[in-house]
Scaffold this motif. Structure first.
Motif, PDB file in Angstrom:
ATOM      1  N   PHE A 104     -62.981 -52.271  98.552  1.00  0.00           N
ATOM      2  CA  PHE A 104     -61.691 -50.924  97.582  1.00  0.00           C
ATOM      3  C   PHE A 104     -60.710 -51.469  97.456  1.00  0.00           C
ATOM      4  O   PHE A 104     -60.113 -51.416  96.233  1.00  0.00           O
ATOM      5  CB  PHE A 104     -61.752 -49.858  98.482  1.00  0.00           C
ATOM      6  N   ALA A 105     -59.679 -51.717  98.762  1.00  0.00           N
ATOM      7  CA  ALA A 105     -59.171 -52.229  98.281  1.00  0.00           C
ATOM      8  C   ALA A 105     -58.714 -53.588  96.951  1.00  0.00           C
ATOM      9  O   ALA A 105     -57.700 -53.711  96.607  1.00  0.00           O
ATOM     10  CB  ALA A 105     -58.251 -52.483  99.142  1.00  0.00           C
TER      11      ALA A 105
ATOM     12  N   ILE B 273     -52.729 -51.682 107.988  1.00  0.00           N
ATOM     13  CA  ILE B 273     -52.167 -53.639 107.914  1.00  0.00           C
ATOM     14  C   ILE B 273     -52.726 -53.608 106.176  1.00  0.00           C
ATOM     15  O   ILE B 273     -51.957 -54.614 105.747  1.00  0.00           O
ATOM     16  CB  ILE B 273     -52.807 -54.724 108.636  1.00  0.00           C
ATOM     17  N   LEU B 274     -54.120 -53.050 105.752  1.00  0.00           N
ATOM     18  CA  LEU B 274     -54.522 -53.948 104.969  1.00  0.00           C
ATOM     19  C   LEU B 274     -53.748 -53.017 103.641  1.00  0.00           C
ATOM     20  O   LEU B 274     -54.100 -53.426 102.253  1.00  0.00           O
ATOM     21  CB  LEU B 274     -56.220 -53.195 105.241  1.00  0.00           C
ATOM     22  N   GLY B 275     -53.528 -51.875 103.828  1.00  0.00           N
ATOM     23  CA  GLY B 275     -52.814 -50.818 102.639  1.00  0.00           C
ATOM     24  C   GLY B 275     -51.297 -51.432 102.693  1.00  0.00           C
ATOM     25  O   GLY B 275     -51.298 -51.449 101.040  1.00  0.00           O
ATOM     26  N   ASN B 276     -50.919 -52.317 103.208  1.00  0.00           N
ATOM     27  CA  ASN B 276     -49.851 -52.647 103.600  1.00  0.00           C
ATOM     28  C   ASN B 276     -49.691 -53.961 102.393  1.00  0.00           C
ATOM     29  O   ASN B 276     -48.801 -54.776 100.948  1.00  0.00           O
ATOM     30  CB  ASN B 276     -48.395 -52.955 104.204  1.00  0.00           C
TER      31      ASN B 276
ATOM     32  N   LEU C 141     -57.216 -55.183  91.428  1.00  0.00           N
ATOM     33  CA  LEU C 141     -57.667 -55.431  90.398  1.00  0.00           C
ATOM     34  C   LEU C 141     -57.020 -54.747  88.887  1.00  0.00           C
ATOM     35  O   LEU C 141     -56.256 -54.629  88.172  1.00  0.00           O
ATOM     36  CB  LEU C 141     -59.047 -55.934  90.335  1.00  0.00           C
ATOM     37  N   ALA C 142     -56.613 -53.000  89.244  1.00  0.00           N
ATOM     38  CA  ALA C 142     -56.567 -52.422  88.602  1.00  0.00           C
ATOM     39  C   ALA C 142     -55.688 -52.731  88.667  1.00  0.00           C
ATOM     40  O   ALA C 142     -54.279 -51.662  87.780  1.00  0.00           O
ATOM     41  CB  ALA C 142     -57.003 -51.062  89.377  1.00  0.00           C
TER      42      ALA C 142
ATOM     43  N   TYR D 277     -60.731 -60.825  91.398  1.00  0.00           N
ATOM     44  CA  TYR D 277     -61.360 -60.184  92.041  1.00  0.00           C
ATOM     45  C   TYR D 277     -61.029 -60.164  93.650  1.00  0.00           C
ATOM     46  O   TYR D 277     -61.015 -60.501  94.843  1.00  0.00           O
ATOM     47  CB  TYR D 277     -62.380 -59.247  91.844  1.00  0.00           C
ATOM     48  N   GLY D 278     -61.784 -61.773  94.042  1.00  0.00           N
ATOM     49  CA  GLY D 278     -62.661 -62.862  94.444  1.00  0.00           C
ATOM     50  C   GLY D 278     -60.932 -63.094  95.089  1.00  0.00           C
ATOM     51  O   GLY D 278     -60.768 -63.534  96.721  1.00  0.00           O
ATOM     52  N   ILE D 279     -60.565 -63.545  95.027  1.00  0.00           N
ATOM     53  CA  ILE D 279     -59.116 -63.853  95.342  1.00  0.00           C
ATOM     54  C   ILE D 279     -58.109 -63.225  96.159  1.00  0.00           C
ATOM     55  O   ILE D 279     -57.714 -62.694  97.045  1.00  0.00           O
ATOM     56  CB  ILE D 279     -57.916 -64.817  94.269  1.00  0.00           C
TER      57      ILE D 279
END
Lengths: 203, 269
Positions: free
Chosen positions: B77-78, B142-145, B83-84, B96-98
């Motif tokens: 999702f992140a 951590i992911l969100g930041n 990308l968006a 997307y991948g990077i």
């Protein structure tokens, strides 16, 4: 000296070629054609700046066998609109002494002072000559010049031509894009003409 | 017994009156924001209530695979979010991948470090390191930041290479290699990506009280402990954001150039 065989861009709408030609040591070859005929794209392809197909060799050494960085030091392309990446002239010069020498010959009264000029305040004619000094300081073998005097007055233009003539005498080869028939007559003995990306007989 | 004030849905409804009040203001002043405001508030409520249910269920089952699966779904999702948030992006799967790969790697490394060290659940035999009660909220934070940093960094990079094309190519023409020629834009992109993380560290405690710490204090944790948690978390976030932004920007620089040291803007769309 520079041998170009079947050079072309792979696919895409901005296509040209295949193009084959060679330039000898100390020779200036003119490249003409209408705007959009593919002259700049051809120069970019020789400099290996865009993906391209075909073979290019310098003095018998294949371009593919050489790192691209080495190739571009030996085969120098000067775009019509030179690019800059820092704020002042001097920061762009790898060899300031050599660059100042060239600037003096191109009509700058105080080349040392030029080094502190901000890029944003240069006129397009100044940019053109400074970019020439930047690129010539470093022993080039081939010069790919895209309208090198388009923004210059007659006097400056004569100085640039004299400098290029000196390069030719030293054995450098030049591929010169120009819209000025008189300049072509002065500088070059042979001429290539591009039309719709193909080499045709000069009109 | 609990030493924190339990919230009822009525309490929430009471607080929601504030949003309604704002929406009313928007209506009265003709700002045209009322619809979006109400929708956003509604969306937030539904999403969080659902997440609460999911977490309740998730915490019942302590399984490495389930934890890993949930973490992976979060990354997917992140990745879309990254990308968006880019105006121009790498064509194909690269865009997307990077972003997603670097987020996954950085988030995973830092989360594992934290779960193996300072946040190891005690006692270990009762609750393993992958206990979702610790692993999932930590990874999410951590992911969100990291996501914010990476999307800012990549957006800056892809915008700048287009604008600075002449300067980059001028360096290539003078014989610079691709890393050298891209240095100015890469550095700017890294700086942009790091900025929110640096700002939040610099302002934490002085300008604002970080949300996690405030939440813990409200939930009855002693401020001294809550502060320690917050500091640890900010360090973890800084580590993950740094790794993620660096990895994503460098991978994008690599993809935006090729082995003949050309700038490949045709790989952007």
């Amino acid at each position: 000296m520079l041998q170009v065989d079947n050079l072309q861009r792979p696919g895409g709408p901005l296509n040209f070629g295949p193009v084959t030609f060679q330039i000898e040591r100390g020779e200036c070859l003119a490249l003409t054609g209408r705007s959009g005929a593919g002259k700049s794209l051809l120069l970019r392809a020789v400099a290996d700046l865009d993906p391209n197909e075909g073979t290019v060799a310098l003095g018998g050494e294949a371009r593919a066998a050489m790192p691209a960085t080495t190739w571009r030091r030996r085969v120098a392309y000067f775009p019509a609109e030179p690019g800059w990446w820092l704020e002042h002239v001097g920061e762009h010069m790898a060899d300031r002494v050599a660059a100042c020498e060239i600037l003096a010959r191109l009509g700058f009264a105080d080349p040392d002072d030029v080094m502190s000029w901000p890029i944003s305040r240069l006129s397009s004619g100044e940019r053109q000559r400074i970019a020439l000094a930047r690129g010539l300081a470093g022993g080039r073998e081939i010069l790919l010049l895209d309208e090198p005097t388009s923004a210059l007055d007659a006097d400056s233009c004569a100085l640039v031509e004299a400098l290029l003539q000196q390069c030719l005498d030293d054995g450098v080869a030049i591929l010169l894009v120009s819209h000025d028939p008189d300049q072509i007559a002065r500088m070059a003995r042979r001429r290539l003409h591009l039309e719709g990306g193909r080499l045709v007989a000069a009109p | 017994m609990t030493d924190y004030i339990e919230l009822s849905y009525l309490d929430l409804a009471f607080a929601a009156l504030l949003v309604l009040f704002n929406a009313g203001l928007s209506l009265a002043l003709g700002l045209g924001l009322e619809r979006r405001m109400l929708l956003a508030a509604l969306r937030m409520t539904v999403q969080l209530l659902l997440v609460g249910l999911v977490l309740e269920a998730l915490f019942q089952t302590v399984s490495l695979w389930l934890t890993a699966l949930v973490a992976l779904v979060m990354v997917l999702f992140a990745g879309r979010e990254i990308l968006a948030r880019q105006e121009r992006r790498l064509a194909g799967w690269w865009g997307y991948g990077i972003g997603a790969t670097n987020m996954l790697l950085a988030g995973m490394v830092v989360t594992l470090l934290a779960l193996g060290g300072p946040l190891r659940p005690e006692p270990p035999d009762l609750s393993p390191w992958f206990d979702p009660r610790y692993a999932i909220p930590l990874f999410g934070m951590i992911l969100g930041n990291a996501m914010t940093g990476i999307s800012l960094g990549l957006d800056s990079l892809t915008t700048m290479v287009g604008r600075e094309r002449a300067g980059i190519e001028a360096q290539l023409l003078l014989g610079a290699n691709r890393w050298r020629a891209m240095r100015t834009v890469a550095r700017q992109a890294l700086r942009t990506g790091f900025t929110p993380m640096l700002n939040s560290m610099a302002a934490a405690g002085v300008v604002f009280l970080p949300g996690m710490m405030t939440g813990q204090i409200l939930a009855g944790v002693a401020p001294e402990q809550a502060v320690k948690y917050q500091i640890l978390l900010l360090f973890l976030i800084a580590g993950a954001t740094g790794l993620g932004v660096l990895g994503a920007v460098m991978a994008s620089v690599w993809r935006l150039t090729d082995d003949r040291h050309r700038l490949r803007l045709d790989r952007l769309k």
